[in-house]
Design an enzyme around this catalytic site. Structure first.
Site, short mmCIF file in Angstrom:
data_model
loop_
_atom_site.label_atom_id
_atom_site.label_comp_id
_atom_site.label_asym_id
_atom_site.label_seq_id
_atom_site.Cartn_x
_atom_site.Cartn_y
_atom_site.Cartn_z
N GLU A 80 29.62 56.52 20.97
CA GLU A 80 28.78 57.06 22.04
C GLU A 80 27.97 58.25 21.52
O GLU A 80 28.50 59.11 20.83
CB GLU A 80 29.68 57.53 23.21
CG GLU A 80 30.47 56.41 23.85
CD GLU A 80 29.59 55.39 24.56
OE1 GLU A 80 28.39 55.68 24.77
OE2 GLU A 80 30.11 54.30 24.91
N CYS A 143 36.45 57.80 30.46
CA CYS A 143 36.06 57.96 29.06
C CYS A 143 34.95 59.00 28.91
O CYS A 143 35.02 59.89 28.06
CB CYS A 143 35.60 56.63 28.47
SG CYS A 143 36.97 55.47 28.28
N HIS A 165 33.59 53.55 22.16
CA HIS A 165 34.03 52.46 23.03
C HIS A 165 34.21 51.20 22.19
O HIS A 165 33.43 50.95 21.26
CB HIS A 165 33.00 52.19 24.14
CG HIS A 165 33.31 52.88 25.43
ND1 HIS A 165 32.45 53.78 26.03
CD2 HIS A 165 34.40 52.80 26.25
CE1 HIS A 165 33.01 54.22 27.16
NE2 HIS A 165 34.18 53.64 27.32
N1 PCA Z 1 38.06 52.75 29.36
C1 PCA Z 1 37.68 53.45 30.56
C2 PCA Z 1 38.76 54.47 30.78
C3 PCA Z 1 39.87 54.10 29.89
C4 PCA Z 1 39.34 53.08 28.98
O1 PCA Z 1 39.92 52.58 28.02
C5 PCA Z 1 36.25 54.02 30.50
O2 PCA Z 1 35.41 53.44 29.82
O3 PCA Z 1 35.98 55.03 31.15
#
Ligand code: PCA
Length: 208
Positions: A80, A143, A165
């Site tokens: 990100e 996240c 991610h």
């Molecule tokens: N993904 C979520 C929260 C925990 C996770 O593994 C997110 O993208 O916010």
């Protein structure tokens, strides 16, 4: 020695597992890079995740903090670029909280950029034949919250901080249309990302 804190998340939204933690666990078990690696699993809770990360940072004083979460629907490992000052959940977190249209920090900046070498990470992962691309949005769920809090508050003095991610895994038992990546491949991609972070903190001496 350089120390990296790498976190994944517990399962949420009724899924039986979370490939972010499954992959982080594998990375921790197989790591042989030139840094000490500390791994931990965070709760999927607004507030709770940031609190857990803050105590890990206090305890381990890392040189880099890399948090990892799953992004259902993505087919690639996606570092990100930016976290935004917004908590806007479409489902409740694991503690039942569901903030809507709320700033994370009323006095904080609108957004914060990752201080990880995100482009070099993507290049290293794609060069190894694994799917990766840069992402411009970590969403507005837990996240993004953890990424924002770590950059603005928790680890603001740590030189390399950010979020990655990863795709869903088949073990999550989602609809067949949701793209998945085997956790072993996700773990291999994360390992490459961490090696880029280590080189970024301590560039190798030129060989002439
Ligand atoms: N993904 C979520 C929260 C925990 C996770 O593994 C997110 O993208 O916010």
């Amino acid at each position: 020695m350089t120390r990296i804190l790498l976190t994944g998340f517990e399962p949420f939204a009724g899924a039986p597992c979370n490939p972010s933690w499954d992959a982080v666990k594998i990375v921790g078990e197989t790591w042989s890079g030139a840094a000490e690696l500390v791994t931990a699993r965070l709760p999927v809770e607004f507030g709770g995740a940031a609190d857990a990360l803050a105590s890990l940072v206090r305890r381990h004083t890392p040189d880099a903090v890399v948090a990892v979460g799953v992004a259902e629907g993505r087919a690639a490992i996606t570092p990100e670029r930016i976290a935004i000052n917004l908590a806007d959940a479409t489902i409740a977190d694991n503690a039942g909280a569901r903030p809507v249209d709320e700033p994370i920090d009323v006095e904080g900046p609108a957004a914060a950029f990752s201080t990880l070498p995100v482009r070099a990470m993507v290049e290293a992962v794609t060069a190894a034949g694994l799917p990766a691309s840069l992402s411009l949005s970590a969403g507005a769920y837990v996240c993004n919250h953890v990424m924002y809090e770590s950059l603005v508050r928790i680890a603001r003095d740590v030189p390399a901080v950010g979020f990655i991610h990863v795709p869903a895994s088949s073990e999550m038992l989602l609809a067949p249309s949701v793209p998945t990546l085997p956790v072993q491949r996700t773990a291999a991609g994360l390992t490459l990302c961490l090696k880029v972070v280590v080189d970024h903190l301590h560039p190798p001496l030129p060989t002439t």
